[in-house]
Motif scaffolding. Structure first.
Motif, PDB file in Angstrom:
ATOM      1  N   GLY A   1      -3.422 -17.048  10.190  1.00  0.00           N
ATOM      2  CA  GLY A   1      -2.387 -17.043  11.214  1.00  0.00           C
ATOM      3  C   GLY A   1      -1.686 -15.709  11.277  1.00  0.00           C
ATOM      4  O   GLY A   1      -1.783 -14.873  10.362  1.00  0.00           O
ATOM      5  N   TYR A   2      -0.966 -15.539  12.377  1.00  0.00           N
ATOM      6  CA  TYR A   2      -0.268 -14.264  12.544  1.00  0.00           C
ATOM      7  C   TYR A   2       0.783 -14.014  11.461  1.00  0.00           C
ATOM      8  O   TYR A   2       0.880 -12.890  10.935  1.00  0.00           O
ATOM      9  CB  TYR A   2       0.361 -14.185  13.943  1.00  0.00           C
ATOM     10  N   PRO A   3       1.613 -15.028  11.059  1.00  0.00           N
ATOM     11  CA  PRO A   3       2.581 -14.755   9.977  1.00  0.00           C
ATOM     12  C   PRO A   3       1.891 -14.295   8.689  1.00  0.00           C
ATOM     13  O   PRO A   3       2.370 -13.378   8.009  1.00  0.00           O
ATOM     14  CB  PRO A   3       3.297 -16.091   9.800  1.00  0.00           C
ATOM     15  N   GLU A   4       0.787 -14.951   8.338  1.00  0.00           N
ATOM     16  CA  GLU A   4       0.076 -14.558   7.125  1.00  0.00           C
ATOM     17  C   GLU A   4      -0.506 -13.150   7.270  1.00  0.00           C
ATOM     18  O   GLU A   4      -0.473 -12.348   6.328  1.00  0.00           O
ATOM     19  CB  GLU A   4      -1.035 -15.554   6.834  1.00  0.00           C
ATOM     20  N   LEU A   5      -1.034 -12.864   8.480  1.00  0.00           N
ATOM     21  CA  LEU A   5      -1.585 -11.538   8.724  1.00  0.00           C
ATOM     22  C   LEU A   5      -0.496 -10.469   8.634  1.00  0.00           C
ATOM     23  O   LEU A   5      -0.704  -9.406   8.028  1.00  0.00           O
ATOM     24  CB  LEU A   5      -2.249 -11.512  10.095  1.00  0.00           C
ATOM     25  N   ARG A   6       0.637 -10.742   9.231  1.00  0.00           N
ATOM     26  CA  ARG A   6       1.740  -9.770   9.205  1.00  0.00           C
ATOM     27  C   ARG A   6       2.255  -9.561   7.781  1.00  0.00           C
ATOM     28  O   ARG A   6       2.570  -8.431   7.382  1.00  0.00           O
ATOM     29  CB  ARG A   6       2.867 -10.248  10.116  1.00  0.00           C
ATOM     30  N   GLU A   7       2.330 -10.642   6.993  1.00  0.00           N
ATOM     31  CA  GLU A   7       2.820 -10.516   5.623  1.00  0.00           C
ATOM     32  C   GLU A   7       1.885  -9.671   4.769  1.00  0.00           C
ATOM     33  O   GLU A   7       2.334  -8.949   3.870  1.00  0.00           O
ATOM     34  CB  GLU A   7       2.971 -11.909   5.001  1.00  0.00           C
ATOM     35  N   GLY A   8       0.594  -9.740   5.025  1.00  0.00           N
ATOM     36  CA  GLY A   8      -0.364  -8.966   4.241  1.00  0.00           C
ATOM     37  C   GLY A   8      -0.598  -7.566   4.746  1.00  0.00           C
ATOM     38  O   GLY A   8      -1.402  -6.832   4.153  1.00  0.00           O
ATOM     39  N   THR A   9       0.059  -7.172   5.838  1.00  0.00           N
ATOM     40  CA  THR A   9      -0.169  -5.862   6.438  1.00  0.00           C
ATOM     41  C   THR A   9       0.919  -4.883   6.020  1.00  0.00           C
ATOM     42  O   THR A   9       2.106  -5.227   6.001  1.00  0.00           O
ATOM     43  CB  THR A   9      -0.205  -5.955   7.974  1.00  0.00           C
ATOM     44  N   ALA A  10       0.501  -3.679   5.697  1.00  0.00           N
ATOM     45  CA  ALA A  10       1.442  -2.606   5.355  1.00  0.00           C
ATOM     46  C   ALA A  10       0.945  -1.329   6.007  1.00  0.00           C
ATOM     47  O   ALA A  10      -0.255  -1.011   5.956  1.00  0.00           O
ATOM     48  CB  ALA A  10       1.556  -2.427   3.852  1.00  0.00           C
ATOM     49  N   VAL A  11       1.855  -0.598   6.657  1.00  0.00           N
ATOM     50  CA  VAL A  11       1.505   0.646   7.346  1.00  0.00           C
ATOM     51  C   VAL A  11       2.382   1.761   6.781  1.00  0.00           C
ATOM     52  O   VAL A  11       3.605   1.617   6.702  1.00  0.00           O
ATOM     53  CB  VAL A  11       1.718   0.525   8.869  1.00  0.00           C
ATOM     54  N   THR A  12       1.751   2.835   6.369  1.00  0.00           N
ATOM     55  CA  THR A  12       2.475   3.998   5.859  1.00  0.00           C
ATOM     56  C   THR A  12       2.110   5.221   6.687  1.00  0.00           C
ATOM     57  O   THR A  12       1.004   5.326   7.229  1.00  0.00           O
ATOM     58  CB  THR A  12       2.141   4.261   4.384  1.00  0.00           C
ATOM     59  N   VAL A  13       3.048   6.156   6.779  1.00  0.00           N
ATOM     60  CA  VAL A  13       2.860   7.384   7.537  1.00  0.00           C
ATOM     61  C   VAL A  13       2.965   8.555   6.565  1.00  0.00           C
ATOM     62  O   VAL A  13       4.060   8.857   6.082  1.00  0.00           O
ATOM     63  CB  VAL A  13       3.909   7.518   8.656  1.00  0.00           C
ATOM     64  N   PRO A  14       1.864   9.192   6.223  1.00  0.00           N
ATOM     65  CA  PRO A  14       1.962  10.380   5.364  1.00  0.00           C
ATOM     66  C   PRO A  14       2.794  11.457   6.038  1.00  0.00           C
ATOM     67  O   PRO A  14       2.721  11.641   7.257  1.00  0.00           O
ATOM     68  CB  PRO A  14       0.499  10.818   5.199  1.00  0.00           C
ATOM     69  N   PRO A  15       3.590  12.167   5.277  1.00  0.00           N
ATOM     70  CA  PRO A  15       4.449  13.204   5.880  1.00  0.00           C
ATOM     71  C   PRO A  15       3.636  14.339   6.486  1.00  0.00           C
ATOM     72  O   PRO A  15       2.552  14.679   6.006  1.00  0.00           O
ATOM     73  CB  PRO A  15       5.303  13.685   4.698  1.00  0.00           C
ATOM     74  N   ASN A  16       4.198  14.893   7.582  1.00  0.00           N
ATOM     75  CA  ASN A  16       3.602  16.049   8.258  1.00  0.00           C
ATOM     76  C   ASN A  16       2.163  15.788   8.685  1.00  0.00           C
ATOM     77  O   ASN A  16       1.264  16.607   8.479  1.00  0.00           O
ATOM     78  CB  ASN A  16       3.655  17.295   7.363  1.00  0.00           C
ATOM     79  N   SER A  17       1.917  14.620   9.257  1.00  0.00           N
ATOM     80  CA  SER A  17       0.569  14.278   9.703  1.00  0.00           C
ATOM     81  C   SER A  17       0.666  13.380  10.928  1.00  0.00           C
ATOM     82  O   SER A  17       1.742  12.892  11.280  1.00  0.00           O
ATOM     83  CB  SER A  17      -0.211  13.575   8.594  1.00  0.00           C
ATOM     84  N   THR A  18      -0.468  13.181  11.582  1.00  0.00           N
ATOM     85  CA  THR A  18      -0.575  12.235  12.708  1.00  0.00           C
ATOM     86  C   THR A  18      -1.508  11.112  12.312  1.00  0.00           C
ATOM     87  O   THR A  18      -2.375  10.690  13.086  1.00  0.00           O
ATOM     88  CB  THR A  18      -1.094  12.959  13.956  1.00  0.00           C
ATOM     89  N   VAL A  19      -1.341  10.630  11.105  1.00  0.00           N
ATOM     90  CA  VAL A  19      -2.239   9.636  10.519  1.00  0.00           C
ATOM     91  C   VAL A  19      -1.443   8.390  10.164  1.00  0.00           C
ATOM     92  O   VAL A  19      -0.306   8.472   9.691  1.00  0.00           O
ATOM     93  CB  VAL A  19      -2.942  10.213   9.275  1.00  0.00           C
TER      94      VAL A  19
END
Length: 566
Positions: free
Chosen positions: A109-127
């Motif tokens: 389900g979407y709640p489970e998917l959202r709970e397991g998702t993590a997004v990080t932004v490395p500094p000085n990058s477009t990644v």
């Protein structure tokens, strides 16, 4: 000097120092070690049963999409920039989530998917680093890859919608400009040649034509542009090891928790323990000065210690301190323990030897008659109390310390034990005082008998032998109070380590090996005046009065003859 410690000093410790905590750890190390082991065991058990979680990561390069006409003026230079913080939030949006769930074929389900998702932004990058956590490595890999691809698809769809919307807006503007062109064309046709209306109409037609051409120039790149939302530069792979639980965190946390629990339990146990563990405890908790702190193994010797060693020098300092405190005249010093063990024997023997080495005649009396009878022992104090021997018959002199005389406990200890607490012992002590500068009397422990208290009235001072780890604060305080009330000034304490205190001390009745002991030269004939004709008196047992005195329940006249001085 004879007053007991005040209540404030005996009530508890003063300010706690770092050394107190270090000593606590040394005493209670096994509790702390047990806490560490328990914490590690619990953490290891929980770590073993916790479900494993695996995390896979997909890296996405985010590109700027030309969805509008490049800006001019003050906004120039910012066109095409991407706000990665906003894009990171879009990865966890419902639109992207629904796409990813569809790509995974459901099952989450979407709640489970959202709970397991993590997004990080490395500094000085477009990644963007898109991570997904799942119970298995394969599901973690599939989830991270589905999220990355769904995000790019969603971003492309949004970009295409923006382009179409922009083209429609431009086309609507072209239509409006075309309508205006038609209107002004009609006005130009109706206007008179050379008139102002014709001139104005021609000007408007020129401006509108330019606008229409410019709008069409904007539509052409939008319609022909290829939108690139970004690309996956690192595809997700199945992780080789679980990301949760983390062994270092769990085992380290278990160790820290066990350490804190062990320290707390050790502190609580130590607070409840009223035993004296360090020389500082005697001074700070009981208010009694420590005259000598003996090292381990210092009470195992069978005779007086050499005055040249470190411990021997410590006893020498003790003897000098006692002599300086007592001053001139003859003095009686009681040496008594505050608990079980033979340490007081060694302290009494070496204190007497130290006093004798100052050049004064010293007598050591073994007055602890609590040990079982031994017919093999030499006659001693017991026989003196029972009027069964003369002092000169029971004395011995160690060869190493010529100024020291020793009277051991004797053979008939059980019969004479009660006499130690009666007037017979007091009178005997006074006779001992008359024959020596210093009389050191080793008595039974204050926790076993009241011998020391009974003899305190006839003594000048007392030295307590404190066996660390086995003597309680209240026991030591009570011993000081009892002796002080009876008139004996408690000079201080000699502390003995637990291992040494448990070991039997040197036998006062045999302070040195047999070959190192010489018989005292004065015999009965030296101790008792001779008859008028010069002949020595008959042995004591020949008189019926003496036999009656030995058998009566009343106190005998102990030590009928004064001790000879060497």
């Amino acid at each position: 000097m004879g007053e007991p410690p005040d209540a404030a000093s005996a009530a508890g410790p003063a300010d706690t120092t770092l050394g107190d905590y270090a000593a606590l750890l040394r005493r209670r190390w096994w509790i702390v070690a047990g806490g560490l082991a328990a914490g590690l065991a619990v953490a290891g058990t929980v770590f073993a049963v916790l479900p494993r979680a695996y995390t896979a990561t997909s890296t996405v390069q985010v590109d700027a999409m030309a969805t509008s006409t490049p800006a001019t003026g003050p906004s120039a230079g910012r066109a095409g920039e991407v706000n990665l913080d906003t894009e990171a939030q879009l990865v966890t949006s419902a639109e992207v989530g629904e796409r990813a769930i569809a790509a995974l074929g459901g099952g989450v389900g979407y709640p489970e998917l959202r709970e397991g998702t993590a997004v990080t932004v490395p500094p000085n990058s477009t990644v963007l680093e898109i991570s997904y956590t799942a119970p298995t490595p394969e599901r973690a890999r599939d989830g991270a890859q589905a999220l990355a691809e769904s995000y790019l698809e969603q971003r492309l769809d949004v970009g295409e919608r923006q382009v179409r919307s922009r083209i429609r807006a431009l086309e609507n503007e072209i239509t409006d400009r075309t309508d205006d062109l038609d209107a002004w064309s009609e006005r130009a046709a109706e206007a008179a040649p050379g008139s102002a209306d014709l001139l104005r109409a021609q000007t408007q037609l020129q401006v509108l034509g330019t606008d229409v051409a410019a709008l069409r120039d904007q539509i052409t790149p939008l319609a022909t542009a290829e939108l690139v939302p970004g690309r996956v530069i690192t595809a997700a792979r199945p992780p080789e090891a679980p990301s949760r639980p983390v062994p270092v965190l769990w085992l380290g946390g278990g160790l820290m928790t066990g350490l804190l629990a062990g320290l707390a339990l050790a502190w609580w146990t130590d607070r409840r323990d009223r035993s004296v563990h360090r020389p500082q405890d005697v001074e700070r908790r009981v208010g009694l000065p420590v005259l000598l702190d003996l090292p381990p193994g210092s009470v195992a010797a069978t005779g007086p210690l050499s005055p040249h060693g470190r411990t021997g020098q410590g006893y020498h300092d003790l003897g000098l301190s006692v002599a300086a405190t007592l001053g001139s005249g003859s003095h009686v010093v009681l040496v008594t323990g505050t608990g079980p063990g033979g340490a007081a024997d060694a302290v009494a023997l070496n204190l007497a030897a130290a006093l004798a080495r100052t050049g004064h005649d010293t007598l050591l009396v073994g007055a602890d008659l609590t040990v079982p009878d031994d017919d093999g022992d030499r006659p001693g104090l017991a026989e003196l109390l029972l009027a069964a021997a003369y002092p000169a018959e029971v004395e011995r002199r160690p060869a190493q310390v010529p100024a020291l005389r020793v009277i051991g406990p004797g053979r008939q200890r059980a019969r004479a034990a009660d006499l130690v607490q009666r007037g017979a012992m007091t009178r005997l002590i006074e006779k001992f005082r008359a024959g020596a500068r210093y009389v050191v009397v080793r008595t039974a422990a204050t926790t076993d008998r009241a011998d020391a208290t009974a003899m305190a009235a006839a003594a000048d001072a007392a030295v307590l032998v404190v066996e660390l780890g086995r003597t309680r604060h209240d026991t030591l305080t009570a011993a000081v109070a009892k002796l002080s009330r009876r008139g004996a000034a408690v000079l201080g304490a000699v502390t003995v380590p637990p291992a040494s205190a448990a070991a039997p001390g040197p036998e006062i009745s045999a302070p040195v090996p047999t070959e190192a002991v010489t018989e005292s030269l004065p015999r009965v004939t030296d101790a008792v005046p001779a008859d008028r004709d010069g002949s020595a008196p008959a042995p004591r047992a020949a008189t019926g009065a003496d036999a009656d005195a030995a058998g009566q329940a009343a106190e005998p006249e102990a030590g009928a003859a004064a001790l000879p001085r060497p």
